[in-house]
Structures are given as C-alpha cells and as structure tokens.
Design a protein around this motif. Structure first.
Motif, PDB file in Angstrom:
ATOM      1  N   GLN A   1       0.829  -1.207   0.000  1.00 25.13           N
ATOM      2  CA  GLN A   1       0.000   0.000   0.000  1.00 25.13           C
ATOM      3  C   GLN A   1       0.869   1.264   0.000  1.00 25.13           C
ATOM      4  O   GLN A   1       0.611   2.209  -0.741  1.00 25.13           O
ATOM      5  CB  GLN A   1      -0.936   0.015   1.212  1.00 25.13           C
ATOM      6  N   ALA A   2       1.910   1.267   0.839  1.00 23.74           N
ATOM      7  CA  ALA A   2       2.766   2.456   0.955  1.00 23.74           C
ATOM      8  C   ALA A   2       3.454   2.785  -0.368  1.00 23.74           C
ATOM      9  O   ALA A   2       3.730   3.948  -0.660  1.00 23.74           O
ATOM     10  CB  ALA A   2       3.799   2.237   2.052  1.00 23.74           C
ATOM     11  N   LEU A   3       3.719   1.758  -1.180  1.00 19.51           N
ATOM     12  CA  LEU A   3       4.405   1.983  -2.461  1.00 19.51           C
ATOM     13  C   LEU A   3       3.430   2.231  -3.612  1.00 19.51           C
ATOM     14  O   LEU A   3       3.857   2.532  -4.725  1.00 19.51           O
ATOM     15  CB  LEU A   3       5.261   0.756  -2.812  1.00 19.51           C
ATOM     16  N   GLY A   4       2.144   2.048  -3.351  1.00 24.30           N
ATOM     17  CA  GLY A   4       1.168   2.178  -4.435  1.00 24.30           C
ATOM     18  C   GLY A   4       1.261   1.014  -5.407  1.00 24.30           C
ATOM     19  O   GLY A   4       1.011   1.168  -6.611  1.00 24.30           O
ATOM     20  N   ALA A   5       1.636  -0.153  -4.899  1.00 27.35           N
ATOM     21  CA  ALA A   5       1.768  -1.335  -5.755  1.00 27.35           C
ATOM     22  C   ALA A   5       0.417  -2.040  -5.892  1.00 27.35           C
ATOM     23  O   ALA A   5      -0.466  -1.879  -5.052  1.00 27.35           O
ATOM     24  CB  ALA A   5       2.802  -2.294  -5.157  1.00 27.35           C
ATOM     25  N   GLY A   6       0.287  -2.855  -6.931  1.00 22.83           N
ATOM     26  CA  GLY A   6      -0.942  -3.618  -7.135  1.00 22.83           C
ATOM     27  C   GLY A   6      -0.737  -5.068  -6.728  1.00 22.83           C
ATOM     28  O   GLY A   6       0.190  -5.400  -5.977  1.00 22.83           O
ATOM     29  N   GLY A   7      -1.629  -5.934  -7.239  1.00 20.82           N
ATOM     30  CA  GLY A   7      -1.461  -7.375  -7.018  1.00 20.82           C
ATOM     31  C   GLY A   7      -1.650  -7.788  -5.580  1.00 20.82           C
ATOM     32  O   GLY A   7      -2.658  -7.469  -4.956  1.00 20.82           O
ATOM     33  N   TYR A   8      -0.660  -8.469  -5.050  1.00 19.40           N
ATOM     34  CA  TYR A   8      -0.776  -9.042  -3.705  1.00 19.40           C
ATOM     35  C   TYR A   8       0.571  -8.947  -2.989  1.00 19.40           C
ATOM     36  O   TYR A   8       1.612  -8.675  -3.611  1.00 19.40           O
ATOM     37  CB  TYR A   8      -1.201 -10.515  -3.787  1.00 19.40           C
ATOM     38  N   GLY A   9       0.526  -9.188  -1.669  1.00 19.63           N
ATOM     39  CA  GLY A   9       1.773  -9.265  -0.904  1.00 19.63           C
ATOM     40  C   GLY A   9       1.627 -10.310   0.176  1.00 19.63           C
ATOM     41  O   GLY A   9       0.530 -10.549   0.674  1.00 19.63           O
ATOM     42  N   PHE A  10       2.735 -10.956   0.507  1.00 18.72           N
ATOM     43  CA  PHE A  10       2.707 -11.860   1.673  1.00 18.72           C
ATOM     44  C   PHE A  10       4.069 -11.892   2.328  1.00 18.72           C
ATOM     45  O   PHE A  10       5.080 -11.560   1.720  1.00 18.72           O
ATOM     46  CB  PHE A  10       2.210 -13.267   1.313  1.00 18.72           C
ATOM     47  N   ASP A  11       4.054 -12.302   3.610  1.00 20.35           N
ATOM     48  CA  ASP A  11       5.287 -12.406   4.385  1.00 20.35           C
ATOM     49  C   ASP A  11       5.787 -13.837   4.368  1.00 20.35           C
ATOM     50  O   ASP A  11       4.986 -14.781   4.314  1.00 20.35           O
ATOM     51  CB  ASP A  11       5.035 -12.027   5.857  1.00 20.35           C
ATOM     52  N   MET A  12       7.084 -13.998   4.449  1.00 18.24           N
ATOM     53  CA  MET A  12       7.646 -15.340   4.616  1.00 18.24           C
ATOM     54  C   MET A  12       8.908 -15.258   5.463  1.00 18.24           C
ATOM     55  O   MET A  12       9.574 -14.225   5.510  1.00 18.24           O
ATOM     56  CB  MET A  12       7.907 -16.017   3.274  1.00 18.24           C
TER      57      MET A  12
END
Ligand SMILES: CC(C)(COP(=O)(O)OP(=O)(O)OC[C@H]1O[C@@H](n2cnc3c(N)ncnc32)[C@H](O)[C@@H]1OP(=O)(O)O)[C@@H](O)C(=O)NCCC(=O)NCCSC(=O)CC(=O)O
Length: 377
Positions: free
Chosen positions: A145-156
């Motif tokens: 969100q902070a970068l204005g990115a799309g798609g998805y994100g997850f932690d690993m």
C-alpha cells in the motif's frame, strides 16, 4: 512436455542502512559494564558459589572469531545502556507506517529507481525476513500500500535464507507469467531479537534492509540486469540456531525474559555442519546448470562468519577467498540475517562484465540453504 520460460532478471537492488554505528569497542564497553553491575548485584551468591560470575567480552575475540568490526543499528542508546541492553523503539499507532515497513519502503524505492520502475509497476510484494514485527496483517500488504503497488503481498520467514527463498518464489511467479514485476524486501531489525547480554553472541547481528526487483528480461529497461539462471533451495531440521519467541509464550506462562525467547545458537556446531552443506549445495546446483564453481566470477555468500566463507570457497574452488571472489561485508554490517548475501551483491557487482556469472547463497537457521545463480546481461 517441456515448457520454455522467458528470461527473468534482477533489475534493481536497494539498501537501507541504519543511521547509527556501534563499534566493537563501544559494544564491549557496554557489555563489560553490564557484567560488572550483575556481578556486584549478585556478589553474595557468587561468593557462596551459588552463581557463576559473568566474564568480560573482548574486541580481540570478536574480530578473530567472526571478522565483525562494527554493526549498524536503528537505535543505539538502549543497546549500550547497561541497565537495558536492547534497543528502545517508540510504539507506533495502527494508523502510522510501522518501522519494518518504513525501512522496507526506503530500500524498495532505491531498488525501483535503479530498475527505472515505480511502485505502480509492482504486482507482488514478498516481505521475507528472519523476524516479523507483528503477527498480522502481513507486513508485505502494508508495504504494498505504501508503495502504491498492485497485485498481492505476503510475508515469509526462512531465517537467514529468507531472501534467497523469496527470490525463488519471485523467479517462478515471473517466469510462469503469474506476476510481471515482483518486489522482494528483507527488513532485518536483528537488534530486537539479539541477546545483547550474552557474550557468546552479543556481537553477531546488525540492522539493515535490502530490496530486489525481479521481472521479465523483455520488460526490463534498467541499466544493470542480472539474468537468473536457476535457483535451488534446501532445508534440514536443526535446533542449533533457534529462537522460541512466539504467540504461544503467554499461554505457556513463559517468563518474557527467558533466555530462549531471543536468538541463541551452538556456534561451533553451526560452523562445522553448515560449511560442507553450503559448499556441496552450490556445487550440485551449478552441476545441474552444466557449470563449474571455477567458472563463477563471484560468490555473494551469507555473511555470518569470515572463516566460514573462506572455507566454503576453499571447498568450491580450492583457493583462498579474496574479496574479488567472495566479497565480505560482515566486517562493516555484521550478520544481517537474510540480507547479508544481498548486501554483498548490492555493493560488489558493478565491476563485473556482461557474461560474468556468480552465485548468491544464503545459509542459516533451519538449517536452510538457498542459492541463486545469476549472469550479467
Ligand atoms: C559464534 C562464533 C563467532 C564463535 O566463535 P568460536 O566458535 O571460535 O568460539 P567459541 O564460542 O567456541 O568460544 C571460544 C572461547 O571464547 C570464549 N568467548 C565467547 N564469547 C566471547 C567474547 N565475546 N569475548 C571473549 N571470549 C569469548 C568462549 O567462552 C570460549 O572460551 P573457552 O575456550 O574458555 O571455553 C562462531 O562459532 C561462529 O560464527 N559460528 C557460525 C555461527 C553461524 O553462522 N551462525 C548463524 C547465525 S544465525 C544466522 O546467520 C541467521 C539465521 O539463520 O537466522
């Protein structure tokens, strides 16, 4: 049926370097003052033989045993306060950017600039680190969100191998067409998981964040592109590097100060067991790609111990590891968990020529080993 994949490149790297340095001399002075205070506070029990006195640490031991000369940290005063001995971070509200996300965004923006991209070009964010600041929501989603990115994100989290394991996920996501441009970030706030009051390990870690942009070669426009020729991951369970901190601690009525709720290790065993595993891993991986270790122009290795890296290289190429073959960054940064091999890659690749190949390799807790073979385009 054999599927052919498009070429995938690392097109940018970024580094957040914390503002404060702790030299070995400062670190040892704080530790020794803490040890003296503890010994004074428990003088009677020590005199009765009920308690062992704490022994002083030394700069000479640290430099000889590890090669570490200093480390960067986000907050220094708390770490060096003998009455505290860990960093002091101001809690942030749920409406403020969290600290891990803040340093990840800093490193990510540098990597994006290098790749000639903006946050809007990113369609997957992998936040991969040895420690996460909270249970949820995922750090990666906040960074997205902070970068204005799309798609998805997850932690690993694969401890020290978090970055290389995330690189394989990014590589696969891009080459299969699932994602166009993946951001891998490795915010490592190791100062918060290190036991600064234990002389066996108080010198080991430093804070940092690294970032990598992974995309298809045919979308990359940046000036510095590294084709990923292959990745190989391996794990084998060991408790020799361990931290039992977790969400069940409260339910187990654990003392929050218990020694096993921060980093601890059997350093000698790790050294002995991991060196041959790492060397064999790299050799096997290169063999699968039809390559020999001696054909590699550079090895960007995990940065835990200078002697370990020298032994890995000796096993691989039969020669001593000069900085040209396996650059060392741990003298300046200490062990930065998963970020170490990426810092080495970030700082030490500009002199390589198109066609030169090398290996990024991590090894650490799990045990876990990840290798990524890259070639400059
Ligand atoms: C930790 C080490 C630097 C320690 O060096 P050595 O093994 O040579 O030393 P040692 O522990 O056997 O100790 C030798 C002697 O020095 C003493 N000694 C210990 N600490 C000391 C200090 N700070 N100052 C002075 N003396 C000290 C010990 O008590 C012992 O004394 P006496 O001789 O009297 O008994 C090394 O083992 C190492 O780097 N191993 C690899 C560890 C590793 O890679 N770990 C991964 C980290 S996790 C990671 O990377 C990330 C992740 O996966 O999360």
């Amino acid at each position: 049926m054999q599927t052919s994949f498009p070429a995938v490149v690392i097109s940018g790297t970024g580094l957040y370097q914390p503002p404060h340095v702790i030299t070995n001399a400062e670190l040892v002075a704080a530790f020794n003052a803490y040890a003296d205070q503890q010994n004074a506070a428990h003088a009677d029990a020590i005199a009765r033989g009920e308690r062992q006195p704490m022994t002083h640490s030394s700069v000479e031991f640290i430099e000889k045993a590890s090669g570490i000369k200093q480390r960067y940290v986000i907050e220094k005063d708390g770490v060096l306060d003998p009455a505290r001995m860990y960093p002091r971070f101001k809690p942030r509200g749920d409406d403020e950017l969290s600290l891990m996300a803040e340093i990840a965004v800093d490193a990510a923006q540098k990597a994006l600039a290098q790749a000639g991209k903006t946050g809007a070009d990113i369609d997957a964010v992998l936040c991969s680190s040895a420690n996460m600041q909270r249970a949820y929501p995922a750090m990666a989603v906040e960074i997205q969100q902070a970068l204005g990115a799309g798609g998805y994100g997850f932690d690993m989290n694969v401890a020290c191998s978090s970055a290389t394991f995330a690189l394989e996920q990014a590589f696969n996501a891009v080459r299969t067409g699932a994602s166009k441009c993946v951001l891998v970030v490795n915010p490592e706030i190791t100062s918060a998981h290190l036991e600064w009051r234990d002389r066996d390990c108080h010198f080991i870690f430093g804070d940092v964040c690294t970032a990598l942009i992974v995309e298809r070669a045919d979308t990359a426009t940046g000036p510095d592109q590294w084709e990923i020729l292959g990745t190989q991951l391996a794990t084998q369970f060991s408790s020799n590097i361990r931290n039992n901190f977790g969400f069940m601690n409260r339910a187990e009525d654990r003392d929050p100060e218990a020694r096993d709720l921060t980093f601890y290790q059997e350093g000698r065993k790790v050294f002995k067991e991991v060196v041959p595993m790492a060397a064999a891993h790299i050799e096997t991986h290169l063999g699968k790609l039809g390559l020999e270790p001696t054909q590699m122009r550079r090895f960007w290795l995990h940065q835990a111990n200078q002697g370990m890296n020298q032994l890995v290289i000796k096993k691989l190429v039969g020669a001593d590891a000069g900085d040209d073959v396996a650059p060392l960054i741990l003298n300046e940064y200490a062990n930065t968990a998963s970020a170490g091999s990426i810092i080495a890659f970030h700082h030490h690749r500009a002199d390589l020529q198109p066609g030169d190949a090398g290996v990024i390799c991590s090894f650490g807790a799990g045990y876990s080993i990840g290798s990524v073979v890259v070639k400059k385009r």
